[in-house]
Design a protein around this motif. Structure first.
Motif, PDB file in Angstrom:
ATOM      1  N   THR A  15       0.514  -1.356   0.229  1.00 35.58           N
ATOM      2  CA  THR A  15       0.107   0.098   0.142  1.00 35.58           C
ATOM      3  C   THR A  15       0.597   0.996  -0.155  1.00 35.58           C
ATOM      4  O   THR A  15       2.275   1.292   0.753  1.00 35.58           O
ATOM      5  N   ASP A  17      -0.181   3.978   1.752  1.00 30.84           N
ATOM      6  CA  ASP A  17      -0.428   4.464   2.341  1.00 30.84           C
ATOM      7  C   ASP A  17      -0.436   3.525   3.683  1.00 30.84           C
ATOM      8  O   ASP A  17      -2.017   3.037   3.924  1.00 30.84           O
ATOM      9  N   ALA A  20      -3.640   4.527   6.087  1.00 24.53           N
ATOM     10  CA  ALA A  20      -4.919   4.259   6.291  1.00 24.53           C
ATOM     11  C   ALA A  20      -5.566   2.557   5.374  1.00 24.53           C
ATOM     12  O   ALA A  20      -6.698   2.747   5.725  1.00 24.53           O
TER      13      ALA A  20
END
Length: 210
Positions: A15, A17, A20
């Protein structure tokens, strides 16, 4: 028949992020991944969830507390637009023998190289895995890992979301199947856009990730 490969070590959900994606996983499943550790010098860190037995999910992304690495971060996390299942790993009984056997069958899984990360409690984990340009770029063919004397990540009491299935699609599945066979493993593989997906059992019912 279960759609879980034999000797599955872990799945990699990469990912751009990390915070998140961990929050999204927690919201969807009701299970919160725990910090795994920092890949010093590579610019990444991870969170982990057990998939049952000695298999686990690694959620990996950029570590904002590290300086920019000199090269690309693992699993090309910087180029991702969203979280995606990008790879999986198997743990053969003998890593060196498995690599030699695969090469004799026409597939080179890459050179074996050492890796490490430091757990939140300060413990340094060291292991070996296959990596390199000879690995198939699709992510559908697993890399190989050997934890050696290091404690396996699942030995640390991870929260668990049991793995129900792991499947994949590829534009030309017939090109992938011989490579899986060279590694003595299998993966339910259909024709379609390139991708890995898995489903886990959770307190909120089965949840699928791509």
């Amino acid at each position: 028949m279960t759609a879980i490969p034999a000797r599955l070590d872990h799945l990699v959900l990469a990912t751009p992020d990390l915070a998140a994606t961990v929050d999204d996983f927690t919201r969807r499943t009701g299970v919160a991944p725990v910090p795994g550790g920092v890949h010093v010098g590579l610019g990444t860190r991870n969170h982990l969830v057990s998939l049952g037995g000695t298999s686990y999910l690694e959620i990996i992304g950029p570590d904002p507390e590290q300086p920019e690495p000199s090269g690309a971060r693992p699993f090309d996390v910087d180029s991702l637009g969203a979280a995606r299942t990008v790879a999986w790993a198997i743990s053969p009984p003998d890593l060196d023998a498995a690599v030699a056997t695969a090469r004799s069958r026409g597939y080179d899984p890459g050179e074996i190289r050492p890796m490490s990360r430091r757990r939140p409690d300060g413990t340094l984990l060291e292991w070996r895995l296959t990596d390199g340009d000879t690995q198939h770029p699709s992510g559908l063919v697993p890399f190989l890992i050997d934890w050696g004397a290091a404690p396996h990540p699942t030995a640390s009491g991870l929260p668990t979301t049991p793995l129900l299935s792991l499947t994949a699609t590829a534009p030309a599945p017939e090109e992938i199947r011989p490579l899986l066979a060279a590694l003595d493993t299998r993966l339910p593989l259909g024709e379609g856009p390139l991708g890995l997906s898995f489903t886990v059992d959770t307190p909120r019912g089965p949840v699928a990730f791509g």
